[in-house]
Design a protein around this motif. Structure first.
Motif, short mmCIF file in Angstrom:
data_model
loop_
_atom_site.label_atom_id
_atom_site.label_comp_id
_atom_site.label_asym_id
_atom_site.label_seq_id
_atom_site.Cartn_x
_atom_site.Cartn_y
_atom_site.Cartn_z
N TRP A 32 35.44 29.37 51.44
CA TRP A 32 36.36 30.10 50.58
C TRP A 32 36.16 31.59 50.76
CZ3 TRP A 32 40.18 27.65 48.29
CH2 TRP A 32 40.04 26.32 47.92
N GLU A 33 37.25 32.31 50.80
CA GLU A 33 37.24 33.77 50.76
C GLU A 33 37.59 34.14 49.32
OE1 GLU A 33 36.66 37.49 52.14
OE2 GLU A 33 36.52 35.72 53.43
N LEU A 34 36.72 34.90 48.67
CA LEU A 34 36.90 35.26 47.27
C LEU A 34 37.22 36.74 47.13
CD1 LEU A 34 33.77 33.49 45.79
CD2 LEU A 34 36.13 32.80 45.45
N GLY A 35 38.03 37.05 46.14
CA GLY A 35 38.32 38.45 45.86
C GLY A 35 39.06 38.64 44.56
N MET A 36 39.17 39.89 44.16
CA MET A 36 39.94 40.26 42.99
C MET A 36 41.31 40.70 43.48
SD MET A 36 37.09 42.41 40.83
CE MET A 36 36.48 43.37 42.20
N ALA A 37 42.33 40.41 42.69
CA ALA A 37 43.69 40.74 43.13
C ALA A 37 44.59 41.08 41.95
CB ALA A 37 44.28 39.57 43.91
N SER A 39 48.63 40.96 40.49
CA SER A 39 49.60 39.87 40.51
C SER A 39 50.40 39.86 41.81
CB SER A 39 50.52 39.94 39.30
OG SER A 39 51.17 41.17 39.24
N VAL A 40 50.70 41.03 42.35
CA VAL A 40 51.44 41.12 43.62
C VAL A 40 50.57 40.61 44.77
CG1 VAL A 40 52.49 42.74 45.26
CG2 VAL A 40 52.87 43.03 42.80
N GLU A 41 49.32 41.03 44.81
CA GLU A 41 48.41 40.57 45.87
C GLU A 41 48.18 39.07 45.78
OE1 GLU A 41 45.68 44.59 46.30
OE2 GLU A 41 45.24 43.14 44.72
N LYS A 42 48.05 38.56 44.57
CA LYS A 42 47.86 37.12 44.35
C LYS A 42 49.04 36.34 44.91
CE LYS A 42 48.09 33.92 40.48
NZ LYS A 42 49.46 33.59 40.56
N ALA A 43 50.26 36.80 44.61
CA ALA A 43 51.46 36.13 45.11
C ALA A 43 51.50 36.14 46.64
CB ALA A 43 52.70 36.78 44.53
N ALA A 44 51.12 37.25 47.24
CA ALA A 44 51.11 37.35 48.70
C ALA A 44 50.10 36.39 49.31
CB ALA A 44 50.80 38.79 49.13
N ILE A 45 48.93 36.28 48.71
CA ILE A 45 47.90 35.35 49.20
C ILE A 45 48.40 33.92 49.07
CG2 ILE A 45 45.60 34.42 48.71
CD1 ILE A 45 44.79 37.34 48.00
N GLU A 46 49.01 33.60 47.93
CA GLU A 46 49.51 32.24 47.71
C GLU A 46 50.63 31.89 48.68
OE1 GLU A 46 48.43 31.63 43.00
OE2 GLU A 46 50.42 32.35 43.54
N ASN A 47 51.41 32.87 49.10
CA ASN A 47 52.48 32.62 50.08
C ASN A 47 51.94 32.45 51.49
OD1 ASN A 47 54.64 32.61 48.31
ND2 ASN A 47 54.90 34.82 48.42
N LEU A 53 43.21 29.13 44.88
CA LEU A 53 42.78 28.88 43.51
C LEU A 53 42.62 30.23 42.84
CD1 LEU A 53 41.97 26.61 41.58
CD2 LEU A 53 39.63 26.94 42.31
N SER A 54 43.38 30.46 41.78
CA SER A 54 43.31 31.75 41.09
C SER A 54 43.19 31.53 39.59
CB SER A 54 44.54 32.59 41.41
OG SER A 54 45.71 31.93 40.99
N VAL A 55 42.59 32.51 38.96
CA VAL A 55 42.44 32.47 37.51
C VAL A 55 42.59 33.90 36.98
CG1 VAL A 55 39.92 32.67 37.55
CG2 VAL A 55 41.03 31.63 35.60
N ASN A 56 43.33 34.02 35.89
CA ASN A 56 43.52 35.31 35.23
C ASN A 56 42.30 35.58 34.37
OD1 ASN A 56 44.46 37.56 33.88
ND2 ASN A 56 46.48 36.71 33.53
N MET A 57 41.77 36.81 34.45
CA MET A 57 40.55 37.13 33.75
C MET A 57 40.57 38.54 33.19
SD MET A 57 37.05 36.00 35.55
CE MET A 57 37.43 34.31 35.85
N ARG A 91 42.26 50.28 36.50
CA ARG A 91 43.01 51.30 37.24
C ARG A 91 43.73 50.69 38.45
NH1 ARG A 91 39.03 54.77 39.11
NH2 ARG A 91 38.33 54.90 36.96
N GLN A 92 43.10 49.74 39.11
CA GLN A 92 43.70 49.08 40.27
C GLN A 92 44.60 47.92 39.86
OE1 GLN A 92 43.36 49.88 43.56
NE2 GLN A 92 42.32 51.72 42.87
N ASN A 93 44.69 47.64 38.56
CA ASN A 93 45.51 46.57 38.01
C ASN A 93 45.09 45.19 38.55
OD1 ASN A 93 47.44 45.68 36.24
ND2 ASN A 93 49.09 45.76 37.76
N LEU A 94 43.77 45.02 38.74
CA LEU A 94 43.24 43.74 39.20
C LEU A 94 43.05 42.85 37.99
CD1 LEU A 94 40.57 45.15 41.67
CD2 LEU A 94 42.88 44.36 42.20
#
Length: 107
Positions: A32-37, A39-47, A53-57, A91-94
């Motif tokens: 697994w590659e893990l990271g913080m993202a 919502s836009v980055e998350k959508a791009a990764i999911e596409n 696997l993502s979770v809002n935190m 600040r980065q909206n992660l």
């Protein structure tokens, strides 16, 4: 945030990662590659990758949970992640902890 809550969130996420890897038949060399993202980055990764696997935190928990999950997966933290705090994360909206396998591109 208490350490117990952070550890509990990390344990649940780690459990979900293991189940997802088993369900999708990950081989020994797939990780697994893990990271913080955001919502836009998350959508791009999911596409781009499947499965993801993502979770809002909360920003206060995000970096610590990421670090704990990396430890459970026996992965070294990146140097950049060590400097993240709640203010920088906001600040980065992660807002998501996202995991994906770089070897599993979506077709």
């Amino acid at each position: 945030m208490s350490d117990q809550t952070i550890e509990f969130q990390a344990k649940i996420y780690f459990y979900d990662l293991k189940n997802c890897a088993r369900e999708f038949g990950f081989k020994a060399d797939e990780n697994w590659e893990l990271g913080m993202a955001s919502s836009v980055e998350k959508a791009a990764i999911e596409n781009q990758y499947s499965p993801t696997l993502s979770v809002n935190m909360l920003p206060e928990m995000l970096a610590e949970v990421l670090s704990s999950v990396r430890f459970k997966l026996a992965q070294k933290p990146s140097g950049v992640e060590k400097t993240w705090d709640a203010t920088a994360i906001r600040r980065q909206n992660l807002q998501y902890l996202v995991a994906y396998s770089p070897k599993r591109l979506r077709r």
